[in-house]
Design a protein around this motif. Structure first.
Motif, short mmCIF file in Angstrom:
data_model
loop_
_atom_site.label_atom_id
_atom_site.label_comp_id
_atom_site.label_asym_id
_atom_site.label_seq_id
_atom_site.Cartn_x
_atom_site.Cartn_y
_atom_site.Cartn_z
N GLY A 81 24.40 -82.61 -77.39
CA GLY A 81 23.28 -83.53 -77.50
C GLY A 81 21.97 -82.99 -76.95
O GLY A 81 20.92 -83.51 -77.26
N ASP A 82 22.05 -81.95 -76.12
CA ASP A 82 20.82 -81.32 -75.63
C ASP A 82 20.34 -80.33 -76.69
O ASP A 82 21.05 -79.37 -77.02
N ASN A 83 19.17 -80.56 -77.20
CA ASN A 83 18.60 -79.68 -78.21
C ASN A 83 17.80 -78.60 -77.48
O ASN A 83 16.56 -78.64 -77.44
N VAL A 84 18.51 -77.65 -76.87
CA VAL A 84 17.90 -76.64 -76.03
C VAL A 84 18.30 -75.25 -76.53
O VAL A 84 19.48 -74.97 -76.70
N ALA A 85 17.31 -74.41 -76.74
CA ALA A 85 17.57 -73.01 -77.07
C ALA A 85 17.67 -72.24 -75.76
O ALA A 85 17.06 -72.60 -74.75
#
Length: 144
Positions: A81-85
């Motif tokens: 759910g974390d949209n982190v690159a």
């Protein structure tokens, strides 16, 4: 001052790296990591003005990674759910490859909660000012 030692390695950090024995772990924590609460049973060293890559590079010049474990460098997995690159992980891979022939294969990941539990067992913690998310790394010391 000593010749050949990166200035980022403070006397306190050098002492800790020397004190550590085989299989001891050190956490290099990003700015969001709860270093003080996780490190209450270990040694906490503050390097707030620095990022993780420069500290990792300096440490690995002197710190052997454990060859008796498959992944002596451990990262915290991105939570669902974390949209982190995490491009910083590529930087870590480049640095580790310079100092360990296993390269990317020396790097493992743990879920967030498992990472925290494993981190609590570490000998020492370095609190940094790293602003990248999921930039924490645990290093397990090998033998010289």
């Amino acid at each position: 001052m000593l010749k050949g030692i990166p200035a980022i390695l403070s006397p306190e950090l050098l002492k800790v790296l020397c004190e550590m024995g085989h299989s001891d772990r050190i956490v290099i924590a990003d700015g969001n990591f709860p270093t003080e609460s996780n490190g209450k049973d270990g040694i906490v060293i503050r390097l707030d003005g620095h990022g993780v890559p420069e500290i990792l590079e300096a440490i690995l010049q002197f710190f052997p990674l454990d060859t008796y474990t498959d992944t002596p460098a451990t990262l915290m997995e991105v939570m669902d759910g974390d949209n982190v690159a995490t491009p910083i992980w590529d930087t870590y891979t480049e640095i580790i490859t310079k100092y360990d022939k296993r390269g990317k294969a020396a790097i493992g990941t743990l879920s967030r909660q498992t990472f925290y539990e494993e981190a609590k067992k570490s000998y020492a913690f370095i609190a940094t000012g790293e602003s990248a998310l999921y930039a924490n790394i645990i290093l397990q010391k090998g033998v010289v």
